[in-house]
Design a protein around this motif. Structure first.
Motif, PDB file in Angstrom:
ATOM      1  N   ASP A 149       6.450 -29.167 -29.842  1.00  0.00           N
ATOM      2  CA  ASP A 149       7.012 -27.960 -29.251  1.00  0.00           C
ATOM      3  C   ASP A 149       8.165 -28.316 -28.315  1.00  0.00           C
ATOM      4  N   SER A 150       9.143 -27.450 -28.244  1.00  0.00           N
ATOM      5  CA  SER A 150      10.311 -27.710 -27.401  1.00  0.00           C
ATOM      6  C   SER A 150       9.932 -27.892 -25.933  1.00  0.00           C
ATOM      7  N   SER A 151       8.826 -27.272 -25.522  1.00  0.00           N
ATOM      8  CA  SER A 151       8.382 -27.423 -24.136  1.00  0.00           C
ATOM      9  C   SER A 151       7.876 -28.833 -23.849  1.00  0.00           C
ATOM     10  N   ASP A 152       7.553 -29.570 -24.909  1.00  0.00           N
ATOM     11  CA  ASP A 152       7.056 -30.939 -24.758  1.00  0.00           C
ATOM     12  C   ASP A 152       8.137 -31.977 -25.052  1.00  0.00           C
ATOM     13  N   GLU A 153       9.396 -31.536 -25.153  1.00  0.00           N
ATOM     14  CA  GLU A 153      10.463 -32.449 -25.548  1.00  0.00           C
ATOM     15  C   GLU A 153      10.630 -33.603 -24.564  1.00  0.00           C
ATOM     16  N   SER A 154      10.590 -33.316 -23.274  1.00  0.00           N
ATOM     17  CA  SER A 154      10.780 -34.375 -22.274  1.00  0.00           C
ATOM     18  C   SER A 154       9.705 -35.449 -22.399  1.00  0.00           C
TER      19      SER A 154
END
Length: 259
Positions: free
Chosen positions: A80-85
């Motif tokens: 998910d983009s929220s987990d990119e970092s």
């Protein structure tokens, strides 16, 4: 991350080859300079690293566009983009672990700059962004063809050794080796979503080389461009993929579709 390690293991091996080949070039350049200095009766080159020689050894690689691997690797569909970092931090840690293994194997104090995480990340990123699929003829098939061409007596002697291997391999002995390659000329070419050339690799081309083919007439002085992505994708998808390269495409096709 285990699956990621399996999938990217080959790119670590290629990066290791880049570093080891650069060290070898550096050693050869230094040996040549030592010989020249001996002939001229000038002071010997120091045993310490000569940065100018190291930069010269690095030159064949320096032309490739490079971003750090953990910055440019595409985000997997299942992340998910929220987990990119967190994902990119894991990728960085994976590169760090790989680098420590490489250091333990071939570290060279004189070439220490090659073993920084920053340099290592840029090398892997170079292959991530510039690799080209290729096919190379099976070395096993070439070997058996060589055996077939030997004089009869020598062929019989060789087949006593090779025949069991051929029987075990079956038809797989002729399977081509598939992989990716880095080609300096291709890596220097700019992108366009309406390119006038293509980096081409046909399945029947088994020499490990790549070919640049014009897609139409190219005028004298006109820049030769290739597409880094599938130019038939919708505008938004192309721009998203090209973001990994660090730029927004403003080729005629993109300017027209954006408006």
């Amino acid at each position: 991350m285990r699956d990621e390690a399996y999938e990217t293991n080959d790119i670590f091996l290629v990066a290791a080859k880049v570093i080891s080949s650069t060290i070898l070039r550096y050693r050869k350049l230094k040996a040549t300079r030592l010989k020249e200095n001996d002939k001229c009766a000038t002071p010997n080159v120091s045993d310490h690293s000569d940065i100018s020689l190291l930069l010269e050894a690095w030159k064949p690689i320096s032309m490739g566009h490079k971003r750090r691997w953990w910055d440019c690797v595409a985000l997997p569909d299942d992340v998910d983009s929220s987990d990119e970092s967190a994902f990119r931090m894991q990728i960085r840690e994976l590169a760090f672990t790989s680098l420590q293994l490489l250091k333990a194997a071939i570290f060279d104090k004189e070439c220490e700059p090659l073993f920084s995480l920053e340099t290592y990340g840029h090398i892997i990123g170079m292959f991530e962004l510039n690799n080209l699929d290729l096919v190379v003829a099976s070395p096993v098939e070439d070997y058996f063809l060589y055996i077939d061409d030997l004089p009869y007596t020598e062929k019989q002697e060789a087949e006593q050794v090779t025949q069991p291997f051929l029987d075990a391999l079956g038809d797989d002995y002729s399977v081509c080796c598939q992989g990716t390659g880095f080609f300096p000329l291709q890596s220097c070419m700019n992108h366009s979503c309406c390119p006038n050339a293509k980096a081409f690799k046909r399945e029947e081309d088994r020499d490990g080389q790549a070919t640049l083919i014009a897609l139409g007439p190219i005028s004298k002085g006109e820049e030769v461009t290739i597409s880094y992505v599938d130019e038939d994708l919708p505008f938004e998808e192309r721009q998203a993929l090209l973001a990994d390269y660090g730029f927004k495409c403003k080729c005629p096709k993109c300017l027209q579709e954006e408006t």
